[in-house]
Design a protein around this motif. Structure first.
Motif, mmCIF file in Angstrom:
data_model
loop_
_atom_site.group_PDB
_atom_site.id
_atom_site.type_symbol
_atom_site.label_atom_id
_atom_site.label_comp_id
_atom_site.label_asym_id
_atom_site.label_seq_id
_atom_site.Cartn_x
_atom_site.Cartn_y
_atom_site.Cartn_z
ATOM 1 N N ALA A 143 77.884 5.141 55.366
ATOM 2 C CA ALA A 143 79.215 5.444 55.919
ATOM 3 C C ALA A 143 79.553 6.923 55.747
ATOM 4 C CB ALA A 143 80.280 4.579 55.242
ATOM 5 N N MET A 144 79.145 7.472 54.623
ATOM 6 C CA MET A 144 79.376 8.898 54.344
ATOM 7 C C MET A 144 78.513 9.767 55.268
ATOM 8 S SD MET A 144 78.454 10.666 50.683
ATOM 9 C CE MET A 144 76.757 10.060 50.690
ATOM 10 N N TYR A 145 77.244 9.379 55.432
ATOM 11 C CA TYR A 145 76.331 10.177 56.259
ATOM 12 C C TYR A 145 76.665 10.080 57.747
ATOM 13 C CZ TYR A 145 73.562 10.586 51.997
ATOM 14 O OH TYR A 145 73.158 10.856 50.703
ATOM 15 N N GLU A 146 77.110 8.900 58.167
ATOM 16 C CA GLU A 146 77.452 8.704 59.579
ATOM 17 C C GLU A 146 78.908 9.117 59.879
ATOM 18 O OE1 GLU A 146 75.654 7.763 62.154
ATOM 19 O OE2 GLU A 146 73.784 7.170 61.157
ATOM 20 N N LYS A 147 79.593 9.518 58.807
ATOM 21 C CA LYS A 147 80.989 10.011 58.930
ATOM 22 C C LYS A 147 81.981 8.957 59.439
ATOM 23 C CE LYS A 147 79.861 14.936 59.339
ATOM 24 N NZ LYS A 147 78.710 14.839 58.472
ATOM 25 N N THR A 148 81.707 7.691 59.137
ATOM 26 C CA THR A 148 82.719 6.656 59.413
ATOM 27 C C THR A 148 83.678 6.560 58.220
ATOM 28 O OG1 THR A 148 81.324 4.887 58.501
ATOM 29 C CG2 THR A 148 81.150 5.299 60.871
ATOM 30 N N LEU A 149 83.316 7.239 57.120
ATOM 31 C CA LEU A 149 84.156 7.293 55.931
ATOM 32 C C LEU A 149 84.189 8.724 55.429
ATOM 33 C CD1 LEU A 149 85.663 5.867 53.485
ATOM 34 C CD2 LEU A 149 83.426 5.829 52.376
ATOM 35 N N SER A 150 85.392 9.218 55.140
ATOM 36 C CA SER A 150 85.554 10.531 54.515
ATOM 37 C C SER A 150 85.481 10.353 53.006
ATOM 38 C CB SER A 150 86.905 11.139 54.923
ATOM 39 O OG SER A 150 87.329 12.068 53.951
ATOM 40 N N LEU A 151 84.527 11.029 52.392
ATOM 41 C CA LEU A 151 84.366 10.955 50.939
ATOM 42 C C LEU A 151 85.625 11.474 50.237
ATOM 43 C CD1 LEU A 151 82.210 10.017 48.980
ATOM 44 C CD2 LEU A 151 81.199 12.295 49.041
ATOM 45 N N GLU A 152 86.195 12.532 50.786
ATOM 46 C CA GLU A 152 87.426 13.108 50.217
ATOM 47 C C GLU A 152 88.555 12.079 50.230
ATOM 48 O OE1 GLU A 152 85.442 14.514 52.450
ATOM 49 O OE2 GLU A 152 85.411 16.696 52.301
ATOM 50 N N GLU A 153 88.709 11.377 51.356
ATOM 51 C CA GLU A 153 89.777 10.376 51.481
ATOM 52 C C GLU A 153 89.552 9.206 50.519
ATOM 53 O OE1 GLU A 153 92.085 7.770 54.944
ATOM 54 O OE2 GLU A 153 90.184 8.767 55.441
#
Length: 242
Positions: A225-235
């Motif tokens: 999810a982090m690599y595919e940018k479906t999830l923002s790690l910061e958020e």
């Protein structure tokens, strides 16, 4: 609750597999050191490294030199899993600077050796339990142990292991969402500190996992999810520290 970014290493690169299949691999970063530096910039507290080469080869091939370099660069605590079949393997990984090791296959294939490891390093061991259809899979998910996962976890608890990373194989690398009920049941029935792994897609999944904190879920591993940018790690970090 902690958010733990994962870096899976194969041939010195950061990759992700779908449901652990070697024939379904995608390279996300040619230089994993840069990922560590990115995590440092976010003040990540813990990083999950998996040496896929060691897992699939039984330790004959590994990324130990790279892991050592990554640990040296990291401000976070680093845990390492993959290919730990003996006390010697565990000591080698600790020599690289890793704070914790994740062990899954050894208790099944070599219980006496695992007992030796536990005797020496009990507080630094995390049980890595990969679950498929109610049973534990081992050897980089290649073999069904025929052991029911709750009974396996209870055995780990009885040996003094306090923490377990549970991977829901059916969802791993699929971005299909976290199975909340599955993890709630594990946390309640085992009384272990549970880390969720598998299926995380977006911030809603992080919210689902956070709801499980009251039952003993202490963290969540995020990878694809982090690599595919479906999830923002910061958020995700912001939510968990709220």
């Amino acid at each position: 609750m902690i958010v733990i970014p994962a870096i899976d290493l194969m041939d010195g690169k950061a990759v992700r597999l779908v449901r652990g299949r070697r024939d379904n691999v995608k390279i996300y970063h040619e230089n994993p050191i840069e990922l560590v530096e990115y995590f440092n910039s976010l003040n990540i507290k813990r990083i999950h490294l998996v040496d896929l080469d060691a897992a699939f080869s039984g330790g004959d091939k590994n990324n130990l030199k790279l892991i050592e370099e990554m640990v040296q660069k990291s401000k976070a605590m680093v845990e390492v899993g993959g290919g730990m079949r003996s006390l010697e393997d565990v000591e080698r990984v600790f020599s690289s600077g890793a704070a914790r090791v994740v062990i899954g296959t050894m208790p099944v294939k070599n219980p006496e050796e695992f007992d030796r490891v536990v005797e020496l390093f009990r507080d630094r061991i995390i049980a890595g339990v990969d679950v498929d259809n109610g049973f534990v899979r081992i050897l980089g998910w290649q073999e069904d142990s025929k052991i029911e996962y709750i009974s396996f976890l209870l055995k780990m608890r009885d040996k003094g292991i306090k923490e377990a990373i549970i991977t829901d194989i059916s969802r791993d690398g699929t971005l299909s969402g976290v199975n909340e009920e599955f993890y709630r049941e594990i946390a309640v029935r085992t009384d272990l500190d549970i880390i969720v792994s598998g299926g995380v897609r977006d911030i809603d999944d992080i919210k689902r996992v956070k709801r499980l904190e009251q039952f003993g879920v202490i963290g969540v591993i995020v990878g694809k999810a982090m690599y595919e940018k479906t999830l923002s790690l910061e958020e995700a970090m912001e939510l968990c520290h709220a």
